[in-house]
Design a protein around this motif. Sequence first.
Motif, PDB file in Angstrom:
ATOM      1  N   TRP A  24       5.819  29.663  35.571  1.00  0.00           N
ATOM      2  CA  TRP A  24       5.285  29.007  37.323  1.00  0.00           C
ATOM      3  C   TRP A  24       4.676  29.871  37.394  1.00  0.00           C
ATOM      4  O   TRP A  24       4.160  31.193  37.029  1.00  0.00           O
ATOM      5  CB  TRP A  24       6.936  29.614  37.346  1.00  0.00           C
ATOM      6  N   PRO A  25       3.572  29.386  38.204  1.00  0.00           N
ATOM      7  CA  PRO A  25       2.265  30.420  38.935  1.00  0.00           C
ATOM      8  C   PRO A  25       2.479  31.867  39.724  1.00  0.00           C
ATOM      9  O   PRO A  25       2.702  31.430  40.824  1.00  0.00           O
ATOM     10  CB  PRO A  25       1.871  29.198  39.844  1.00  0.00           C
ATOM     11  N   ALA A  26       3.173  32.364  39.544  1.00  0.00           N
ATOM     12  CA  ALA A  26       3.725  33.473  39.762  1.00  0.00           C
ATOM     13  C   ALA A  26       3.455  35.312  39.129  1.00  0.00           C
ATOM     14  O   ALA A  26       3.023  34.549  37.621  1.00  0.00           O
ATOM     15  CB  ALA A  26       5.310  34.077  40.155  1.00  0.00           C
ATOM     16  N   ALA A  27       3.229  36.104  39.815  1.00  0.00           N
ATOM     17  CA  ALA A  27       2.179  37.586  38.884  1.00  0.00           C
ATOM     18  C   ALA A  27       3.222  38.397  38.215  1.00  0.00           C
ATOM     19  O   ALA A  27       3.169  39.024  37.521  1.00  0.00           O
ATOM     20  CB  ALA A  27       1.869  38.428  40.084  1.00  0.00           C
ATOM     21  N   MET A  32       8.537  35.073  40.735  1.00  0.00           N
ATOM     22  CA  MET A  32       9.041  33.398  40.909  1.00  0.00           C
ATOM     23  C   MET A  32       9.862  32.925  41.251  1.00  0.00           C
ATOM     24  O   MET A  32      10.342  33.064  42.249  1.00  0.00           O
ATOM     25  CB  MET A  32       8.793  33.699  38.969  1.00  0.00           C
ATOM     26  N   LEU A  33      11.221  34.919  41.064  1.00  0.00           N
ATOM     27  CA  LEU A  33      11.643  34.196  41.440  1.00  0.00           C
ATOM     28  C   LEU A  33      11.841  34.132  43.214  1.00  0.00           C
ATOM     29  O   LEU A  33      12.640  33.519  43.689  1.00  0.00           O
ATOM     30  CB  LEU A  33      13.089  35.208  41.251  1.00  0.00           C
ATOM     31  N   ASN A  43       4.456  23.647  51.037  1.00  0.00           N
ATOM     32  CA  ASN A  43       3.849  23.464  49.598  1.00  0.00           C
ATOM     33  C   ASN A  43       3.064  25.203  48.716  1.00  0.00           C
ATOM     34  O   ASN A  43       3.160  26.251  49.565  1.00  0.00           O
ATOM     35  CB  ASN A  43       2.461  23.184  50.061  1.00  0.00           C
ATOM     36  N   TRP A  44       2.852  25.196  47.944  1.00  0.00           N
ATOM     37  CA  TRP A  44       2.377  26.011  47.557  1.00  0.00           C
ATOM     38  C   TRP A  44       1.055  26.838  47.890  1.00  0.00           C
ATOM     39  O   TRP A  44       1.464  29.084  48.026  1.00  0.00           O
ATOM     40  CB  TRP A  44       1.888  25.684  45.738  1.00  0.00           C
ATOM     41  N   LYS A  45       0.564  26.417  48.393  1.00  0.00           N
ATOM     42  CA  LYS A  45      -0.776  27.740  49.715  1.00  0.00           C
ATOM     43  C   LYS A  45       0.539  28.270  50.482  1.00  0.00           C
ATOM     44  O   LYS A  45      -0.359  29.532  50.165  1.00  0.00           O
ATOM     45  CB  LYS A  45      -1.356  26.225  49.918  1.00  0.00           C
ATOM     46  N   ASN A  46       0.975  27.575  50.734  1.00  0.00           N
ATOM     47  CA  ASN A  46       1.658  28.381  52.008  1.00  0.00           C
ATOM     48  C   ASN A  46       2.227  29.625  50.936  1.00  0.00           C
ATOM     49  O   ASN A  46       2.732  30.367  51.764  1.00  0.00           O
ATOM     50  CB  ASN A  46       2.773  27.767  52.949  1.00  0.00           C
ATOM     51  N   VAL A  47       3.364  29.609  50.118  1.00  0.00           N
ATOM     52  CA  VAL A  47       3.900  29.844  49.261  1.00  0.00           C
ATOM     53  C   VAL A  47       2.886  31.361  48.777  1.00  0.00           C
ATOM     54  O   VAL A  47       3.346  32.504  49.270  1.00  0.00           O
ATOM     55  CB  VAL A  47       4.851  30.046  48.140  1.00  0.00           C
ATOM     56  N   GLU A  48       1.797  30.827  48.495  1.00  0.00           N
ATOM     57  CA  GLU A  48       1.054  32.272  48.118  1.00  0.00           C
ATOM     58  C   GLU A  48       0.259  32.530  48.774  1.00  0.00           C
ATOM     59  O   GLU A  48       0.302  34.142  48.956  1.00  0.00           O
ATOM     60  CB  GLU A  48      -0.254  31.358  47.473  1.00  0.00           C
ATOM     61  N   ALA A  50       2.350  33.687  51.721  1.00  0.00           N
ATOM     62  CA  ALA A  50       3.908  34.393  51.986  1.00  0.00           C
ATOM     63  C   ALA A  50       4.169  36.006  50.806  1.00  0.00           C
ATOM     64  O   ALA A  50       4.060  36.705  51.136  1.00  0.00           O
ATOM     65  CB  ALA A  50       4.815  33.842  51.989  1.00  0.00           C
ATOM     66  N   LEU A  51       3.812  35.378  49.349  1.00  0.00           N
ATOM     67  CA  LEU A  51       3.826  35.997  48.173  1.00  0.00           C
ATOM     68  C   LEU A  51       2.797  37.134  48.916  1.00  0.00           C
ATOM     69  O   LEU A  51       2.405  38.440  48.421  1.00  0.00           O
ATOM     70  CB  LEU A  51       3.481  35.385  47.287  1.00  0.00           C
ATOM     71  N   GLY A  52       1.494  36.962  49.648  1.00  0.00           N
ATOM     72  CA  GLY A  52      -0.031  37.927  49.037  1.00  0.00           C
ATOM     73  C   GLY A  52       0.919  39.169  50.115  1.00  0.00           C
ATOM     74  O   GLY A  52       0.360  39.822  50.655  1.00  0.00           O
TER      75      GLY A  52
END
Length: 222
Positions: A24-27, A32-33, A43-48, A50-52
């Motif tokens: 999965w694309p996470a650090a 990932m969880l 979409n994943w761009k929005n997730v990135e 939030a993770l940032g």
Amino acid sequence: MTEKISYTELYRKLFHYYGPQGWWPAASDFQMLISAILVQRTNWKNVELALGNLGEDITAGKIMQMEEAELAEKIRPSGFYRMKAKKIKAWLQWFQNYDFQIEEVQKVNQAVLRKELLAVHGIGEETADAMMLYAFDKPGFIADNYAVRLFQRIGYHLPKTYHAFKIEVEKLFPQDLEMHQEFHALIVEHGKQYCKKTPLCEKCLLLSYCRTGREKKDGLKK
């Protein structure tokens, strides 16, 4: 009439075309969880984004110490952020039973673990299966919208429920963790590249197996 491709041959063709995806694309496994919840209905761009906001060094303990409103603000880019903050907090309450140790969760029987996850507020089948596959090392098929779209177009008559579709594929696909991880990632990649809502059939590697693609091609000839 098009020949129906087997699940394993489909995997091989996708893997040969796209190569290993390394999902999965996470650090980290913990990211990932968390992202499995954040990616719901976005979409994943929005997730990135939030993770940032949470930071690469985010831990279960740090989120447990946050007020729900603070967490919600940090994950705002993912959409439905107040609802997702509640879900993350509820999931962490469950994770605390294992002292926030992924290795301890990995020891749990697969069927038992899935049942536990599905009992947590905000954790549906797709989210539970993603967590199990990419963090808790439990092989299984994720019967998401990308998979439904692809399998229908290549001629499979799918069961009506998520779980029935999942079980049908798992019966005929190797119970290999890495293969299942790659299979899901490859299906998603193919869905983004070719098998979109409006498909790009002309150069698709699965055109000879695809009922939708053949019908589209025949229509252009008329």
